[in-house]
Enzyme design. Structure first.
Site, PDB file in Angstrom:
ATOM      1  N   GLY A  74       4.321  12.750 -35.341  1.00  0.00           N
ATOM      2  CA  GLY A  74       3.445  11.948 -34.517  1.00  0.00           C
ATOM      3  C   GLY A  74       3.149  10.547 -35.005  1.00  0.00           C
ATOM      4  O   GLY A  74       2.418   9.805 -34.341  1.00  0.00           O
TER       5      GLY A  74
ATOM      6  N   LYS B 101       5.040   7.844 -35.203  1.00  0.00           N
ATOM      7  CA  LYS B 101       5.534   6.811 -34.289  1.00  0.00           C
ATOM      8  C   LYS B 101       4.838   6.912 -32.935  1.00  0.00           C
ATOM      9  O   LYS B 101       4.623   5.894 -32.267  1.00  0.00           O
ATOM     10  CB  LYS B 101       7.047   6.921 -34.151  1.00  0.00           C
TER      11      LYS B 101
ATOM     12  N   CYS C 107      16.953   8.502 -40.026  1.00  0.00           N
ATOM     13  CA  CYS C 107      16.642   8.190 -41.419  1.00  0.00           C
ATOM     14  C   CYS C 107      17.831   8.582 -42.291  1.00  0.00           C
ATOM     15  O   CYS C 107      17.691   9.229 -43.325  1.00  0.00           O
ATOM     16  CB  CYS C 107      15.351   8.880 -41.869  1.00  0.00           C
TER      17      CYS C 107
END
Length: 240
Positions: A113, A115, A232
């Protein structure tokens, strides 16, 4: 000993030894201030009173970094939702997404959560975020982040982002922060199995999922809208 995953980047980067050095270097702690609840100066004063000194991140308003802060989530200001702990590089996804005040935005793979609330904070009271999460076990972290930060312009959805039963061309902007092999988290997880064989198996499993998520995002965004695909990982298979 298995060949390490970074060894395969020897042919792709100019200085592989420097890549390995950076991968072992501790990250600074980064936060951004929740200006819906407080001010930058109030957060700085509260943390400095406890010996935590912040340097401003010059490219993101209200963001700060510091070294040697092992437990940034164990302060009263954190519990009050005054700031969110988020790596500086993770903030760049929302910088690229650039949500505008009246936008309707989809965060396709939303948990935990960070972002989502960053988007909601940028939108203010006029825009709206739909935060979707497929993994039931991660919904609680998503809800917790939204509630702690006091974001009221968010609706959560539980579903597979590849098959969201929503009308096409519904959203002004879509964030596709896909599940990935996570090579970029190497410096935080040095004890994990980063062998080439293990990681390449994960990549082979994840790439079709990533492609399907991106494809659905392109269906859901309005013509002329913005889709940001983020990972990532360093892996070209997942990024290119």
């Amino acid at each position: 000993m298995n060949e390490h995953i970074l060894s395969r980047y020897g042919a792709l980067v100019d200085h592989p030894d420097l890549l390995w050095d950076v991968a072992q270097r501790p990250l600074p702690t980064c936060i951004w201030v929740n200006r819906r609840k407080t001010s930058d100066s109030a957060v700085r004063d509260a943390l400095e009173a406890n010996g935590i000194y912040l340097d401003a991140v010059d490219w993101w308003p209200g963001a700060f970094r510091t070294q040697h802060w092992p437990k940034p989530g164990e302060t009263i200001p954190y519990r009050m939702g005054w700031y969110l702990v988020q790596e500086e590089i993770a903030m760049t996804a929302i910088y690229a997404l650039d949500p505008q005040p009246t936008d309707t935005v989809l965060d396709m793979c939303a948990a935990p959560g960070n972002k989502t609330v960053q988007i909601a904070a940028r939108l203010g009271s006029s825009g709206f975020v739909v935060a979707n999460e497929r993994n039931t076990g991660r919904l609680s972290s998503l809800w917790s982040s939204i509630a702690r930060m006091g974001m009221t312009n968010v609706a959560t959805v539980h579903g597979d982002g590849r098959h969201l039963p929503l009308p096409n061309h519904l959203f002004d902007r879509v964030l596709v922060d896909v599940p990935c092999s996570g090579e970029g988290t190497l410096r935080k997880q040095l004890k994990r199995d980063w062998s080439v064989d293990h990681t390449m198996k994960a990549i082979a499993r994840l790439v079709p999922i990533q492609q399907q998520l991106l494809s659905r995002a392109l269906d859901l965004v309005k013509p002329g809208g913005v889709v940001v695909y983020s990972t990532c990982t360093f892996a070209p298979e997942e990024n290119e």
